[in-house]
Write a protein that holds these residues in place. Sequence first.
Motif, PDB file in Angstrom:
ATOM      1  N   LYS A   1       0.819  -1.207   0.000  1.00 48.14           N
ATOM      2  CA  LYS A   1       0.000   0.000   0.000  1.00 48.14           C
ATOM      3  C   LYS A   1       0.858   1.264   0.000  1.00 48.14           C
ATOM      4  O   LYS A   1       0.447   2.301  -0.533  1.00 48.14           O
ATOM      5  CB  LYS A   1      -0.936  -0.008   1.208  1.00 48.14           C
TER       6      LYS A   1
ATOM      7  N   GLU B   1      -2.122 -11.636   0.546  1.00 46.79           N
ATOM      8  CA  GLU B   1      -3.183 -11.216  -0.365  1.00 46.79           C
ATOM      9  C   GLU B   1      -2.676 -10.601  -1.650  1.00 46.79           C
ATOM     10  O   GLU B   1      -3.455 -10.305  -2.563  1.00 46.79           O
ATOM     11  CB  GLU B   1      -4.092 -10.203   0.335  1.00 46.79           C
ATOM     12  N   TRP B   2      -1.358 -10.406  -1.781  1.00 46.94           N
ATOM     13  CA  TRP B   2      -0.766  -9.777  -2.956  1.00 46.94           C
ATOM     14  C   TRP B   2      -0.053 -10.785  -3.863  1.00 46.94           C
ATOM     15  O   TRP B   2       0.635 -10.402  -4.807  1.00 46.94           O
ATOM     16  CB  TRP B   2       0.219  -8.687  -2.533  1.00 46.94           C
TER      17      TRP B   2
ATOM     18  N   LYS C   1      -3.901  -7.607  -8.017  1.00 47.36           N
ATOM     19  CA  LYS C   1      -4.449  -6.629  -7.066  1.00 47.36           C
ATOM     20  C   LYS C   1      -3.613  -5.355  -7.008  1.00 47.36           C
ATOM     21  O   LYS C   1      -4.155  -4.244  -6.995  1.00 47.36           O
ATOM     22  CB  LYS C   1      -4.541  -7.261  -5.682  1.00 47.36           C
TER      23      LYS C   1
ATOM     24  N   GLU D   1     -10.900  -6.692 -15.515  1.00 51.18           N
ATOM     25  CA  GLU D   1     -11.207  -5.922 -14.313  1.00 51.18           C
ATOM     26  C   GLU D   1     -10.930  -4.437 -14.515  1.00 51.18           C
ATOM     27  O   GLU D   1     -11.705  -3.582 -14.072  1.00 51.18           O
ATOM     28  CB  GLU D   1     -10.398  -6.467 -13.130  1.00 51.18           C
TER      29      GLU D   1
ATOM     30  N   GLU E   1      -5.998 -13.338  -9.162  1.00 52.77           N
ATOM     31  CA  GLU E   1      -6.668 -12.200  -8.539  1.00 52.77           C
ATOM     32  C   GLU E   1      -5.734 -11.462  -7.583  1.00 52.77           C
ATOM     33  O   GLU E   1      -5.713 -10.224  -7.558  1.00 52.77           O
ATOM     34  CB  GLU E   1      -7.921 -12.677  -7.785  1.00 52.77           C
ATOM     35  N   ASN E   2      -4.972 -12.199  -6.810  1.00 49.39           N
ATOM     36  CA  ASN E   2      -4.054 -11.571  -5.859  1.00 49.39           C
ATOM     37  C   ASN E   2      -2.889 -10.890  -6.550  1.00 49.39           C
ATOM     38  O   ASN E   2      -2.477  -9.792  -6.167  1.00 49.39           O
ATOM     39  CB  ASN E   2      -3.527 -12.617  -4.867  1.00 49.39           C
TER      40      ASN E   2
ATOM     41  N   LEU F   1      -4.246  -3.154 -10.110  1.00 46.45           N
ATOM     42  CA  LEU F   1      -5.589  -2.576 -10.105  1.00 46.45           C
ATOM     43  C   LEU F   1      -5.727  -1.481  -9.045  1.00 46.45           C
ATOM     44  O   LEU F   1      -6.392  -0.456  -9.272  1.00 46.45           O
ATOM     45  CB  LEU F   1      -6.634  -3.670  -9.872  1.00 46.45           C
ATOM     46  N   GLU F   2      -5.073  -1.666  -7.903  1.00 49.10           N
ATOM     47  CA  GLU F   2      -5.128  -0.638  -6.861  1.00 49.10           C
ATOM     48  C   GLU F   2      -4.357   0.611  -7.271  1.00 49.10           C
ATOM     49  O   GLU F   2      -4.747   1.737  -6.942  1.00 49.10           O
ATOM     50  CB  GLU F   2      -4.596  -1.202  -5.541  1.00 49.10           C
TER      51      GLU F   2
END
Length: 405
Positions: A175, A220-221, A230, A278, A226-227, A233-234
């Motif tokens: 993040k 989660e990354w 992520k 996505e 999907e991970n 996409l973020e």
Amino acid sequence: MSSSNFNKELSVLFTPMKLGPLTLRNKFFIAALTRDRNVGVGSPASATNTNVPTDVTTEHYRQRAKGGASLIVTEALQVTQHGAPWPYAGGIWSEAQVQGWKKVTDAVHEEGAYIYAQIWHPGRVAQLDTPGQNASGELVYAPSAIQVRPGGINRFRYREEEPWPSMPVEIKDPKKFIEQHRQAALKAKEAGFDGVEIHAGGGFLIHEFLDKTLNKRTDEWGGSVENRAKFALEVFKAVAGVFGPDRVGVKIQPTGGYNDVGMPLEDTVETFGYLLTEADKLGLAYFQVLRYHKSTDEFRDGKGVGLNHDTIKIYKPFLKKTYLFGNQSYTPSEAAEHINSGKVDGVFFGLPWIANPDFAKRVEYGIPLNEKVDISRLYHPQELTAEELRKGYTDYPFAELPLAN
């Protein structure tokens, strides 16, 4: 058109198009071309490493806007001081850089063109001994602690001897790096850019998160498609929150091959297909998709690292709302053919714009292109004077246009 020599088959390249809120005067776009003229002349980069655009940088972009380009994407601009892969790389992380790029955007606008800032984080491709990396006091970061294999084709290396490359440290909090992209977008907006192109290819940070051979995370990354998608996409969402989604473009390189990155075909199509599907929901301006070319591939034991597949044909169907722009070795005639047939919505040109500041005008009037590119000055490994900075950068001639009838 104004010339009797004009080829009507190319007329689509000269018709305006809407790109989000912008109306582009034609379809002659300039891809990001790293040229490394962003250095304070007279101030050793080893001491300051501010990498601020010079008046020569402004002149270069003005020339090409005057020469008929409708949309220009800058050379890649670092989102932070750390992550420096070589000296003199452009950046958009300081106030001085904002003011320097403001001169560029003003010049481009005065000539009737629009300009996007390409923003990037090089990830594991950064080098610990570059001035910017040293000045930042930071380490080299990547999704996982996997080193780039030595001997690759990263043409921006400024030293041949070891040690190279640096060993990256696994990112603890992705993040933080998403926020760095958002901050860079804020500075790009302050500098007067019309939008931002996010560099998600080239084996750099976003690409590293996407690639399962480089992303070995178990949080989660990482792991699933999907991970792994992520982070990208973020970043897209964060930058879109600054400019609005219809002023954000993305560059991807599904072929891999550059900077020791690449997956098997099945994994590649699954990963990039999901990413595009996505991202298409976000209402972005465009995806710039690179085709395969051997010049952007590494060859080890006689075999390419990259994946030679039809990136335009395979990935365009994933986009329902977002433009797909092609890139990599297009001629004007091929670009026109692909746009007319619906294969792409537009095309970015790169190399022709280096030696032809008036590339669009030359095509319009049927004037032969200048093919003599000064390869020795595409990039520079040391401090140069203002005059030296112009060589192979702003000293290419404009053609003499015929008088209108």
